[in-house]
Design a protein around this motif. Structure first.
Motif, PDB file in Angstrom:
ATOM      1  N   ARG A   1       0.816  -1.215   0.000  1.00 41.07           N
ATOM      2  CA  ARG A   1       0.000   0.000   0.000  1.00 41.07           C
ATOM      3  C   ARG A   1       0.852   1.268   0.000  1.00 41.07           C
ATOM      4  NH1 ARG A   1      -5.108  -0.108   1.212  1.00 41.07           N
ATOM      5  NH2 ARG A   1      -4.936  -1.843  -0.244  1.00 41.07           N
ATOM      6  N   LYS A   2       1.995   1.235   0.675  1.00 38.18           N
ATOM      7  CA  LYS A   2       2.873   2.416   0.685  1.00 38.18           C
ATOM      8  C   LYS A   2       3.354   2.727  -0.727  1.00 38.18           C
ATOM      9  CE  LYS A   2       5.900   0.954   3.694  1.00 38.18           C
ATOM     10  NZ  LYS A   2       5.330  -0.351   4.104  1.00 38.18           N
ATOM     11  N   VAL A   3       3.710   1.709  -1.468  1.00 38.52           N
ATOM     12  CA  VAL A   3       4.157   1.900  -2.849  1.00 38.52           C
ATOM     13  C   VAL A   3       3.010   2.432  -3.707  1.00 38.52           C
ATOM     14  CG1 VAL A   3       5.030   0.714  -4.910  1.00 38.52           C
ATOM     15  CG2 VAL A   3       5.934   0.121  -2.647  1.00 38.52           C
ATOM     16  N   GLN A   4       1.825   1.902  -3.492  1.00 39.11           N
ATOM     17  CA  GLN A   4       0.645   2.361  -4.235  1.00 39.11           C
ATOM     18  C   GLN A   4       0.408   3.856  -4.015  1.00 39.11           C
ATOM     19  OE1 GLN A   4      -2.410  -0.254  -2.780  1.00 39.11           O
ATOM     20  NE2 GLN A   4      -1.524  -2.069  -3.747  1.00 39.11           N
ATOM     21  N   PHE A   5       0.495   4.282  -2.748  1.00 38.45           N
ATOM     22  CA  PHE A   5       0.292   5.700  -2.450  1.00 38.45           C
ATOM     23  C   PHE A   5       1.409   6.563  -3.027  1.00 38.45           C
ATOM     24  CE2 PHE A   5      -2.702   4.553   1.131  1.00 38.45           C
ATOM     25  CZ  PHE A   5      -3.788   5.205   0.576  1.00 38.45           C
ATOM     26  N   GLU A   6       2.629   6.027  -3.072  1.00 34.72           N
ATOM     27  CA  GLU A   6       3.737   6.777  -3.671  1.00 34.72           C
ATOM     28  C   GLU A   6       3.473   7.029  -5.158  1.00 34.72           C
ATOM     29  OE1 GLU A   6       7.277   4.584  -2.952  1.00 34.72           O
ATOM     30  OE2 GLU A   6       7.262   4.946  -0.778  1.00 34.72           O
ATOM     31  N   ILE A   7       2.994   5.999  -5.848  1.00 33.62           N
ATOM     32  CA  ILE A   7       2.696   6.145  -7.271  1.00 33.62           C
ATOM     33  C   ILE A   7       1.572   7.153  -7.475  1.00 33.62           C
ATOM     34  CG2 ILE A   7       1.827   4.955  -9.321  1.00 33.62           C
ATOM     35  CD1 ILE A   7       3.227   2.410  -8.267  1.00 33.62           C
ATOM     36  N   ALA A   8       0.537   7.046  -6.642  1.00 31.08           N
ATOM     37  CA  ALA A   8      -0.589   7.974  -6.734  1.00 31.08           C
ATOM     38  C   ALA A   8      -0.145   9.404  -6.443  1.00 31.08           C
ATOM     39  CB  ALA A   8      -1.693   7.551  -5.769  1.00 31.08           C
ATOM     40  N   ASP A   9       0.704   9.564  -5.444  1.00 30.87           N
ATOM     41  CA  ASP A   9       1.186  10.891  -5.080  1.00 30.87           C
ATOM     42  C   ASP A   9       2.013  11.498  -6.210  1.00 30.87           C
ATOM     43  OD1 ASP A   9       1.450  13.001  -3.096  1.00 30.87           O
ATOM     44  OD2 ASP A   9       3.558  12.418  -2.966  1.00 30.87           O
ATOM     45  N   ASN A  10       2.820  10.678  -6.872  1.00 31.03           N
ATOM     46  CA  ASN A  10       3.627  11.161  -7.996  1.00 31.03           C
ATOM     47  C   ASN A  10       2.757  11.654  -9.155  1.00 31.03           C
ATOM     48  OD1 ASN A  10       6.034  10.626  -6.705  1.00 31.03           O
ATOM     49  ND2 ASN A  10       6.273   8.587  -7.606  1.00 31.03           N
ATOM     50  N   LEU A  11       1.542  11.120  -9.232  1.00 36.63           N
ATOM     51  CA  LEU A  11       0.614  11.550 -10.272  1.00 36.63           C
ATOM     52  C   LEU A  11      -0.284  12.694  -9.802  1.00 36.63           C
ATOM     53  CD1 LEU A  11      -0.498   8.102 -11.790  1.00 36.63           C
ATOM     54  CD2 LEU A  11       0.994   9.807 -12.831  1.00 36.63           C
ATOM     55  N   GLY A  12      -0.044  13.155  -8.588  1.00 32.71           N
ATOM     56  CA  GLY A  12      -0.807  14.277  -8.069  1.00 32.71           C
ATOM     57  C   GLY A  12      -2.224  13.941  -7.651  1.00 32.71           C
ATOM     58  N   LEU A  13      -2.476  12.687  -7.299  1.00 30.32           N
ATOM     59  CA  LEU A  13      -3.828  12.263  -6.923  1.00 30.32           C
ATOM     60  C   LEU A  13      -4.091  12.522  -5.441  1.00 30.32           C
ATOM     61  CD1 LEU A  13      -4.097   8.934  -8.949  1.00 30.32           C
ATOM     62  CD2 LEU A  13      -4.880  11.215  -9.563  1.00 30.32           C
ATOM     63  N   PRO A  14      -5.344  12.759  -5.071  1.00 27.38           N
ATOM     64  CA  PRO A  14      -5.692  13.078  -3.673  1.00 27.38           C
ATOM     65  C   PRO A  14      -5.659  11.829  -2.784  1.00 27.38           C
ATOM     66  CG  PRO A  14      -7.676  13.013  -5.022  1.00 27.38           C
ATOM     67  CD  PRO A  14      -6.522  12.848  -5.961  1.00 27.38           C
ATOM     68  N   ILE A  15      -4.629  11.709  -1.996  1.00 27.97           N
ATOM     69  CA  ILE A  15      -4.397  10.508  -1.189  1.00 27.97           C
ATOM     70  C   ILE A  15      -5.543  10.253  -0.212  1.00 27.97           C
ATOM     71  CG2 ILE A  15      -2.829   9.378   0.420  1.00 27.97           C
ATOM     72  CD1 ILE A  15      -1.782   9.750  -2.462  1.00 27.97           C
ATOM     73  N   ALA A  16      -5.986  11.288   0.490  1.00 20.05           N
ATOM     74  CA  ALA A  16      -7.051  11.118   1.483  1.00 20.05           C
ATOM     75  C   ALA A  16      -8.336  10.620   0.823  1.00 20.05           C
ATOM     76  CB  ALA A  16      -7.304  12.429   2.226  1.00 20.05           C
ATOM     77  N   ALA A  17      -8.634  11.127  -0.358  1.00 23.13           N
ATOM     78  CA  ALA A  17      -9.845  10.712  -1.061  1.00 23.13           C
ATOM     79  C   ALA A  17      -9.759   9.253  -1.505  1.00 23.13           C
ATOM     80  CB  ALA A  17     -10.083  11.614  -2.271  1.00 23.13           C
TER      81      ALA A  17
END
Length: 225
Positions: free
Chosen positions: A141-157
């Motif tokens: 899950r940490k890696v998943q959030f890193e990828i999402a964050d790199n794409l500028g996606l809203p992590i909390a959402a």
């Protein structure tokens, strides 16, 4: 005329789905609003390590499968694969990835991200590329959030879609569709309300021909009986 509905089943960790992504992109460019592709997931690598060790026990185990994947990749110039694929890092399960990606789909459905940005397609490709080229453990899950964050996606959402159970519900729908259509291969395309399907490594021209046939011969006019 209503668009041709296509169910597209794949596993994020599948080399053939990684290869086929460019074909999916080309279909959308070629046919635009004449087709409607609904992406779903089939857990071919739901229990990845155990499955590969069992299936490839007589052919070198994970090392043998790694060699197989590399040989397959050499035939397709548009992708690259790390030489240590599946050996240095073996993600435990693609199901974790599929759950996370469904959370992204929900963001699009709820207009929490711009639909015209094709966020779901971008992050699905990012997951595949991260695993196959960088050996990222995309089950984590940490890696998943890193990828999402790199794409500028809203992590909390994204987390909210998982915490609420809604992403699990979407994943459960996939399981039901997999059973309904007896999908066992990644990728699988299903057309014409389940009456036509293409499994595995199918060339773009074959897929295109099937779609054009459906466009020129609507489902109600296909039977000669």
């Amino acid at each position: 005329m209503e668009p041709i509905r296509i169910f597209y089943f794949s596993d994020v960790l599948c080399i053939w789905a990684y290869i086929a992504q460019t074909r999916l992109d080309e279909l959308k460019t070629t046919f635009e609003d004449k087709i409607a592709i609904a992406q779903h997931f089939v857990p071919v690598f739901g229990v990845a390590h155990e499955k590969l060790e069992n299936l490839w026990r007589e052919r070198g185990g994970l090392q043998g499968y790694s060699h197989h994947v590399q040989e397959v990749a050499k035939k397709f110039a548009h992708i690259t694969v790390h030489p240590d694929i599946w050996t240095k890092v073996t993600p435990p399960s693609s199901t974790s990835c599929h759950l996370f990606l469904h959370a992204i789909q929900l963001l699009e459905t709820k207009d929490l991200v711009e639909r015209n940005q094709q966020v779901f397609e971008k992050i699905t490709w990012a997951f595949r590329e991260a695993f196959f080229t960088q050996l990222a453990n995309v089950s984590d899950r940490k890696v998943q959030f890193e990828i999402a964050d790199n794409l500028g996606l809203p992590i909390a959402a994204i987390q909210a879609q998982i915490d609420s159970g809604e992403a699990y519900a979407q994943l459960s729908k996939d399981f039901e569709l997999v059973k309904e259509h007896t999908v066992t291969v990644s990728p699988t395309l299903i057309f014409n309300e389940g009456r036509q399907r293409l499994n595995g490594n199918v060339g773009y021209r074959v897929i295109e021909t099937n779609i054009r046939e459906l466009l020129h011969n609507p489902p109600g006019e296909q039977s000669w009986c």
